[in-house]
Motif scaffolding. Structure first.
Motif, PDB file in Angstrom:
ATOM      1  N   ARG A 116     -46.380  37.751   0.203  1.00  0.00           N
ATOM      2  CA  ARG A 116     -45.449  36.860  -0.345  1.00  0.00           C
ATOM      3  C   ARG A 116     -44.123  37.617  -0.558  1.00  0.00           C
ATOM      4  N   ARG A 117     -43.322  37.003  -0.753  1.00  0.00           N
ATOM      5  CA  ARG A 117     -42.098  37.411  -0.669  1.00  0.00           C
ATOM      6  C   ARG A 117     -42.017  38.498  -1.691  1.00  0.00           C
ATOM      7  N   THR A 144     -38.879  32.414   0.832  1.00  0.00           N
ATOM      8  CA  THR A 144     -39.824  32.581   1.610  1.00  0.00           C
ATOM      9  C   THR A 144     -40.735  31.705   2.717  1.00  0.00           C
ATOM     10  N   SER A 186     -46.411  28.882   2.290  1.00  0.00           N
ATOM     11  CA  SER A 186     -45.389  29.607   1.715  1.00  0.00           C
ATOM     12  C   SER A 186     -46.534  30.919   1.053  1.00  0.00           C
ATOM     13  N   THR A 187     -47.392  31.805   1.972  1.00  0.00           N
ATOM     14  CA  THR A 187     -47.798  33.276   2.576  1.00  0.00           C
ATOM     15  C   THR A 187     -46.750  33.754   3.166  1.00  0.00           C
ATOM     16  N   THR A 199     -43.307  35.192   4.630  1.00  0.00           N
ATOM     17  CA  THR A 199     -41.890  36.439   4.458  1.00  0.00           C
ATOM     18  C   THR A 199     -41.173  36.011   5.432  1.00  0.00           C
TER      19      THR A 199
END
Length: 150
Positions: free
Chosen positions: A14-15, A95, A99-100, A102
């Motif tokens: 993630r970001r 993101t 969504s996992t 980056t």
């Protein structure tokens, strides 16, 4: 003013985890060492790098200037200074989908000082810098995949 950008997708991170990792000055040493011939730490978050051109003054100082999370995204800012070049670099994180993941964009803009350095930039330096910045972006992906932040 020359501008160089490179994108890399970091899968499975993630970001905010990538942002925290880039916020640690020591992690930049590994990225720089994978991209440039010679890197010398000069202080916390300050590194002198050799840009690999056969002219005097072919060095830059890479100095982490801070993090910025105020605009809804995440950025890590870096100042680039040298006897013949000034500029800035920033790592911009967004993101991605899923969504996992980056998406990281390495953005560099710099200005060679003096007419000789503008010619050197057009003939050799820009290509060398583009290759080095690409190695840095790819090195970020490899480092995070090998040793994911917790």
């Amino acid at each position: 003013m020359p501008v160089i950008t490179h994108d890399v997708t970091i899968g499975g991170l993630r970001r905010d985890a990538v942002y925290a990792w880039l916020g640690e000055p020591g992690n930049h040493l590994h990225l720089l060492e994978g991209a440039f011939r010679h890197v010398q730490p000069r202080g916390v978050g300050v590194f002198e790098i050799e840009i690999g051109i056969p002219m005097a003054g072919g060095r830059l100082t890479y100095e982490i200037a801070g993090q910025d999370g105020s605009h809804g995204g995440r950025r890590v800012h870096v100042r680039l200074t040298g006897p013949r070049i000034t500029g800035r670099l920033h790592w911009s994180l967004r993101t991605a989908k899923p969504s996992t993941d980056t998406l990281v964009t390495l953005h560099v803009d710099y200005e060679p000082t003096g007419s000789l350095w503008r010619v050197a930039d057009a003939l050799l330096m820009r290509r060398r810098l583009e290759e080095a910045w690409q190695r840095m972006a790819d090195g970020l992906a490899a480092a995070l995949q090998a040793h994911p932040p917790e």
